[in-house]
Write an enzyme that holds these catalytic residues in place. Structure first.
Site, PDB file in Angstrom:
ATOM      1  CD  GLU A 158      49.804   9.287  48.862  1.00 32.52           C
ATOM      2  OE1 GLU A 158      49.601   8.307  49.167  1.00 32.52           O
ATOM      3  OE2 GLU A 158      50.254  10.320  49.263  1.00 32.52           O
ATOM      4  CE1 TYR A 167      56.587   6.091  49.839  1.00 27.32           C
ATOM      5  CE2 TYR A 167      56.194   4.605  47.996  1.00 27.32           C
ATOM      6  CZ  TYR A 167      55.851   5.673  48.836  1.00 27.32           C
ATOM      7  OH  TYR A 167      54.720   6.376  48.694  1.00 27.32           O
ATOM      8  CB  SER A 204      49.385   8.081  62.143  1.00 22.28           C
ATOM      9  OG  SER A 204      50.343   7.932  62.680  1.00 22.28           O
ATOM     10  CG  ASN A 228      47.690   3.507  52.849  1.00 17.87           C
ATOM     11  OD1 ASN A 228      47.820   3.010  51.726  1.00 17.87           O
ATOM     12  ND2 ASN A 228      48.084   4.668  53.106  1.00 17.87           N
ATOM     13  CE1 TYR A 272      51.819   3.361  48.092  1.00 19.08           C
ATOM     14  CE2 TYR A 272      50.524   2.172  49.402  1.00 19.08           C
ATOM     15  CZ  TYR A 272      51.248   3.417  49.288  1.00 19.08           C
ATOM     16  OH  TYR A 272      50.998   4.290  50.048  1.00 19.08           O
ATOM     17  CD  GLU A 283      56.555   5.005  54.501  1.00 19.66           C
ATOM     18  OE1 GLU A 283      55.670   5.158  55.287  1.00 19.66           O
ATOM     19  OE2 GLU A 283      56.778   5.091  53.499  1.00 19.66           O
ATOM     20  CE  LYS A 284      52.250   2.274  56.011  1.00 20.27           C
ATOM     21  NZ  LYS A 284      52.485   3.456  55.049  1.00 20.27           N
TER      22      LYS A 284
END
Length: 346
Positions: free
Chosen positions: A120, A151, A179, A231, A237, A240-241
């Protein structure tokens, strides 16, 4: 025959029998090496104190070697292995939520290292001040972590001929799957500005148009561009996006997250569009419209596929096995006296 001769013969016979037994035993080991592959052959034992998010996976066999060709590395998840474990791994989410606790009541074996693991961003890691002087190792997507677990990553690809036309079946200019929609996120602000300039098709729980795992990539493949918006804006950071949704989906990623320099280190050259490259979101939107209409220029964003392929990480066992690759190179007596400061330095 005198007594000395008899004793010598007995001695020679005994030695012969011992050598024969030793030879037979050695041959049996050579013929059936797996049968004799005991715990004594493990160099590093990794104890998973609890599985992240409760995602229990099989540890049958020599997992690290069988799956990832990492030798002499054993994964266990029985608490009874605590006294003999070289490394004990604790996933941060369960600790900060209180569903799991550190075994501080147990006598900690000398030389045993405790590893703090989180994928995270700092904004979601909670208060880490209570973990001062506890952990010896960090496992994170960060490139400066003791064990870096990104990732995704690039792997060399076999040379191919002509790539398939990336314009095929494109029906949407920009799409986004989201989401966790929060008004204070920077990505929300950019999205609201961008949708006023170009059409953006939104999927996910927030838009009440959820996609199944089977529908995700086919849906993204019909879009020229994908909003790979993180986000949180934090060092390294990149989730997977980018690696899965955009690259695997076959859309050019528009990225928002860490600085463009962080992306340049890990992503293929000329494979993404960073929001910070433009003076305004208006300029970004205008560029996307022009690019979608220029077939040659658009295809250049996929030239990297001639040389690279993307590997997406997602198996907790692989993250754990990677500890063994770094174990002998890490300082033996390292302690994070201020884990909070390290985490926030992103």
């Amino acid at each position: 025959m005198d007594v000395r001769s008899i004793k010598n013969q007995i001695l020679y016979c005994t030695l012969f029998v011992l050598l024969l037994l030793f030879y037979c035993g050695w041959m049996k080991r050579a013929e059936f090496p797996i049968f004799y592959y005991s715990n004594s052959t493990w160099n590093v034992t990794i104890l998973i104190w609890y599985w992240p998010f409760g995602d229990t996976l099989s540890l049958t066999g020599d997992v690290c070697w069988d799956l990832y060709k990492i030798p002499s590395c054993r994964l266990v998840d029985q608490h009874s292995s605590f006294p003999s474990a070289d490394v004990v791994v604790f996933h941060n989410r369960e600790l900060i939520e209180g569903s799991q606790k550190l075994p501080t009541d147990l006598p900690r074996p000398q030389g045993q290292r405790w590893a703090w693991m989180s994928l995270e961003s700092p904004a979601h890691n909670g208060n880490l001040q209570k973990f001062a002087n506890i952990f010896n190792m960090t496992i994170s997507y960060r490139r400066d972590a003791d064990v870096t677990t990104p990732y995704g990553q690039l792997l060399p690809a076999e040379p191919e001929g002509n790539l398939e036309d990336s314009h095929m079946n494109k029906t949407s200019l920009v799409c986004w799957v989201v989401s966790n929609y929060m008004n204070h996120h920077k990505r929300t602000q950019v999205y609201n500005e961008l949708k006023a300039i170009v059409p953006v098709d939104v999927y996910g729980r927030w838009s009440q148009k959820p996609l199944s795992s089977d529908d995700l990539l086919p849906t993204i493949s019909r879009c020229y561009f994908y909003l790979a918006f993180e986000n949180s804006v934090a060092k390294d950071y990149i989730t997977e996006k980018l690696w899965y949704n955009a690259y695997k989906g076959g859309a050019v990623p528009i990225v928002l997250g860490p600085p463009i320099s962080d992306y340049n280190v890990v992503a293929p050259n000329h494979s993404f569009i960073h929001v910070d490259e433009f003076a305004s979101v208006q300029k970004l939107g205008e560029y996307l419209q022009r690019l979608a209409e220029d077939r040659k220029q658009y295809e250049e964003y996929f030239n990297w596929k001639k040389h690279w392929k993307v590997k997406v990480h997602g198996d907790w066992r692989e993250y754990m096995c990677k500890i063994c690759l770094q174990y002998n190179n890490l300082p033996q007596h390292k302690v994070y006296s201020d884990l909070e400061a390290w985490d926030k330095n992103a």
